[in-house]
Motif scaffolding. Structure first.
Motif, mmCIF file in Angstrom:
data_model
loop_
_atom_site.group_PDB
_atom_site.id
_atom_site.type_symbol
_atom_site.label_atom_id
_atom_site.label_comp_id
_atom_site.label_asym_id
_atom_site.label_seq_id
_atom_site.Cartn_x
_atom_site.Cartn_y
_atom_site.Cartn_z
ATOM 1 N N HIS A 26 0.768 -1.378 -0.184
ATOM 2 C CA HIS A 26 -0.250 -0.083 -0.036
ATOM 3 C C HIS A 26 0.792 1.359 -0.221
ATOM 4 O O HIS A 26 0.362 2.223 -0.684
ATOM 5 C CB HIS A 26 -1.073 0.116 1.150
ATOM 6 C CG HIS A 26 -0.394 0.174 2.524
ATOM 7 N ND1 HIS A 26 0.191 -0.860 3.133
ATOM 8 C CD2 HIS A 26 0.161 1.316 3.352
ATOM 9 C CE1 HIS A 26 0.850 -0.474 4.164
ATOM 10 N NE2 HIS A 26 0.688 0.836 4.382
ATOM 11 N N THR A 27 2.105 1.183 0.549
ATOM 12 C CA THR A 27 3.137 2.452 0.548
ATOM 13 C C THR A 27 3.277 2.559 -1.197
ATOM 14 O O THR A 27 3.862 3.720 -1.308
ATOM 15 C CB THR A 27 4.354 1.921 1.396
ATOM 16 O OG1 THR A 27 4.887 1.011 0.723
ATOM 17 C CG2 THR A 27 3.709 1.875 3.031
ATOM 18 N N GLY A 30 11.693 7.190 -7.628
ATOM 19 C CA GLY A 30 11.381 5.770 -7.685
ATOM 20 C C GLY A 30 10.699 5.295 -6.463
ATOM 21 O O GLY A 30 10.681 3.911 -6.445
ATOM 22 N N GLY A 31 10.547 5.841 -5.280
ATOM 23 C CA GLY A 31 9.884 5.492 -4.160
ATOM 24 C C GLY A 31 10.784 5.058 -3.229
ATOM 25 O O GLY A 31 12.084 5.124 -3.277
ATOM 26 N N ALA A 32 10.308 4.289 -2.191
ATOM 27 C CA ALA A 32 11.041 3.898 -0.955
ATOM 28 C C ALA A 32 12.191 2.929 -1.516
ATOM 29 O O ALA A 32 11.988 2.239 -2.364
ATOM 30 C CB ALA A 32 10.086 3.110 0.068
ATOM 31 N N GLY A 76 12.181 -4.509 0.312
ATOM 32 C CA GLY A 76 10.946 -5.247 0.215
ATOM 33 C C GLY A 76 10.634 -5.524 -1.057
ATOM 34 O O GLY A 76 10.862 -4.854 -2.095
ATOM 35 N N ARG A 77 10.238 -6.901 -1.465
ATOM 36 C CA ARG A 77 9.855 -7.271 -2.886
ATOM 37 C C ARG A 77 8.653 -8.002 -2.834
ATOM 38 O O ARG A 77 8.011 -8.670 -1.739
ATOM 39 C CB ARG A 77 11.093 -8.245 -3.341
ATOM 40 C CG ARG A 77 12.244 -7.596 -3.361
ATOM 41 C CD ARG A 77 12.469 -6.576 -4.700
ATOM 42 N NE ARG A 77 13.717 -6.101 -5.078
ATOM 43 C CZ ARG A 77 14.304 -5.234 -4.412
ATOM 44 N NH1 ARG A 77 13.595 -4.653 -3.445
ATOM 45 N NH2 ARG A 77 15.266 -4.906 -4.702
ATOM 46 N N ASP A 78 7.961 -8.069 -4.045
ATOM 47 C CA ASP A 78 6.788 -8.969 -4.437
ATOM 48 C C ASP A 78 5.452 -8.637 -3.642
ATOM 49 O O ASP A 78 5.458 -7.550 -2.999
ATOM 50 C CB ASP A 78 7.343 -10.365 -4.281
ATOM 51 C CG ASP A 78 8.513 -10.668 -5.110
ATOM 52 O OD1 ASP A 78 8.636 -9.998 -6.056
ATOM 53 O OD2 ASP A 78 9.473 -11.604 -4.686
ATOM 54 N N GLY A 79 4.868 -9.556 -3.190
ATOM 55 C CA GLY A 79 3.622 -9.430 -2.614
ATOM 56 C C GLY A 79 2.405 -8.988 -3.413
ATOM 57 O O GLY A 79 2.752 -8.322 -4.690
ATOM 58 N N ALA A 137 2.465 -5.812 -6.209
ATOM 59 C CA ALA A 137 3.910 -4.833 -6.114
ATOM 60 C C ALA A 137 3.934 -4.336 -7.480
ATOM 61 O O ALA A 137 3.758 -5.063 -8.612
ATOM 62 C CB ALA A 137 4.934 -6.214 -5.984
ATOM 63 N N VAL A 138 4.276 -3.004 -7.432
ATOM 64 C CA VAL A 138 4.697 -2.386 -8.528
ATOM 65 C C VAL A 138 6.113 -1.868 -8.392
ATOM 66 O O VAL A 138 6.720 -1.197 -9.268
ATOM 67 C CB VAL A 138 3.794 -1.206 -8.815
ATOM 68 C CG1 VAL A 138 2.336 -1.821 -9.308
ATOM 69 C CG2 VAL A 138 3.411 -0.205 -7.695
ATOM 70 N N ASN A 139 6.904 -2.179 -7.463
ATOM 71 C CA ASN A 139 8.295 -1.653 -7.210
ATOM 72 C C ASN A 139 9.175 -2.014 -8.354
ATOM 73 O O ASN A 139 9.095 -3.332 -8.825
ATOM 74 C CB ASN A 139 8.735 -2.195 -6.064
ATOM 75 C CG ASN A 139 10.167 -1.612 -5.495
ATOM 76 O OD1 ASN A 139 10.939 -1.328 -6.238
ATOM 77 N ND2 ASN A 139 10.186 -1.342 -4.289
#
Length: 487
Positions: free
Chosen positions: A349-350, A362-364, A368-371, A374-376
């Protein structure tokens, strides 16, 4: 000018969005109709679990501007110089009712503020009251159960509400706030906001201070009587949302002036009552208000669901120079708020726009990966562990705030008693500050609910709290309850 083409979720053009595919004219529908199935399936999933508390909310964007020098107390970058502006998002809410509830009801109001600072997001999660009903988070689920809809009757029950308060004498102060004139704000613009909890500030020299936040409305305090609120809630259940939206749309930008109370950390241990008790305020004569800056709301969200419903605030989102205190309720909320958002919105959600930090491109920057969802974009060989030898993000070694000293044995302890700790004194002080008209309305509001309680012993326990706060307070409530029950 040609219209844009309507497409499926996969981007294919849709030929007919008005008629389902069928086996002949008037025949049964076909499972191969991708648009029909996709449209119905998506519709079934449009809603997410609503917040257990603070479900009914409104929000707006704006900015916070520093007007006074507080660098002697905190090295937080967004407070580092006069004139500095930081983008913010503020969510207002009622506490007890569901997403479909009315705005003009007697209930505390949430005042949750997200600062998009250059050092990450700072979330300040408070209410429109400086105190709360309880001071230990282990009681929070029981408290909320007592205030929400009864599992059998499906509605809020005076028996449940007042029975809990009968067993929570520390709630008397907040009950006095809630049942008084400020229990129903006329709008979100016409109420104060408070951090409520005690927080820690740390300056560049490592000195620690405990602080309380006060956002004073520049529109002036305006409130509704019970009768006015009942009429307004019937005419326009969305009254506060309507007011906030329309005010900003017509260029009337609501604003608040931020003040803080500052206590040197060394003074906390010997203060006359526990300064980390959420059911108490710090008297202004002990710790005067010091101005910090001005908060302005000037932009409405484009999409209420995406930006208000999915906005996630957590008091554990600190930035350098600001940290927690030993406030037990705050300590519990450091976990509970973030966990609630992981349940409602998912672990990613972040990454949603309203929650994403603006401090780094590019965000945090973490591992943290996946889940779910996920759009990281961290990929192409980027490592998902730390430390590593591949120039991944690394720790700074600089704590956000000063360490808190601890001592003693682990166990289920009551809060340490200070010389003047008392569950009723500040409720009495608040009552004695009221005008005669305010006292009369307070008594009528309390008696209206308490007189509906079915058990005499629950009524007597609550009356004892008001008597303990102030003899006149207790006597007037007792007489008003008796009169209503004799009718």
């Amino acid at each position: 000018m040609s219209k844009r083409v309507l497409t499926t979720e996969a981007g294919a053009p849709i030929a007919d969005n008005q008629n389902s595919a069928s086996a002949g004219v008037g025949g049964p529908l076909l499972i191969q109709d991708q648009q029909l199935l996709e449209k119905l399936a998506r519709f079934n999933r449009e809603r997410i679990p609503e917040r257990v508390v603070h479900a009914r909310g409104s929000g707006a964007y704006g900015h916070f501007e520093v007007t006074d020098d507080v660098t002697g107390f905190t090295h937080a970058d967004f407070l580092s110089e006069i004139g500095k502006r930081t983008e913010v998002f503020l969510r207002f809410s009622t506490v007890a009712d569901s997403l479909g509830g009315a705005d003009a009801v007697r209930d505390p109001r949430g005042f949750a503020l997200k600062f998009y600072t250059e050092e990450g997001n700072y979330d300040l999660v408070g209410n429109n009251t400086p105190v709360f009903f309880i001071k230990d988070p282990i009681k929070f689920p029981d408290f909320i159960h007592s205030q929400k809809r009864d599992p059998f009757t499906g509605k809020q029950e005076p028996d449940n509400v007042w029975d809990f308060w009968a067993h929570a004498p520390e709630a008397t102060h907040q009950v006095t706030w809630l049942m008084g004139d400020r229990g129903i704000p006329a709008s979100y613009r016409h109420m104060n906001g408070y951090g409520s909890h005690t927080y820690q500030w740390t300056n560049a020299e490592g000195e620690a201070f405990f602080v309380k936040y006060h956002f004073k409305t520049n529109q002036g305090i305006r409130c509704l009587s019970s009768e006015q609120a009942a009429e307004l809630a019937g005419k326009d259940p969305n009254s506060h949302q309507t007011d906030l939206l329309q005010a900003i749309e017509r260029g009337v930008h609501p604003s608040w002036t931020l003040y803080v109370q500052i206590m040197p950390a060394a003074e906390a241990a010997d203060y006359r009552f526990n300064p980390f008790d959420l059911t108490k305020v710090w008297p202004h004569k002990d710790y005067p208000l010091q101005r910090v800056g001005r908060l302005v709301l000037d932009r409405n969200p484009d999409n209420v669901f995406a930006e208000v419903e999915q906005a996630a605030f957590s008091p554990n989102n600190f930035v350098p120079g600001i940290g927690p205190s030993p406030d037990k309720m705050l300590q519990g909320r450091l976990f509970a708020y973030a966990d609630a958002h992981r349940y409602r919105l998912g672990v990613n959600h972040t990454q949603l726009a309203v929650n994403a930090p603006k401090a780094v491109a590019g965000g945090a920057q973490n591992y943290g990966r996946d889940g779910l969802m996920a759009v990281n974009g961290q990929g192409r060989g980027a490592k998902n562990y730390e430390p590593n030898s591949y120039d991944g993000p690394a720790e700074t070694g600089r704590p956000l705030s000063a360490p808190l000293a601890v001592s003693g044995y682990t166990g289920n302890h009551e809060a340490p008693l200070h010389t003047k700790d008392d569950a009723f004194f500040q409720a009495g002080e608040l009552f004695r500050l009221m005008s005669e008209e305010e006292k009369s309305r307070l008594v009528a509001n309390i008696a209206g609910g308490l007189s509906q309680v079915s058990r005499d012993d629950v009524i007597e326990k609550n009356l004892a709290h008001f008597h303990a706060a102030d003899p006149e307070y207790g006597k007037r409530v007792e007489e008003a309850v008796r009169a209503l029950r004799e009718d």
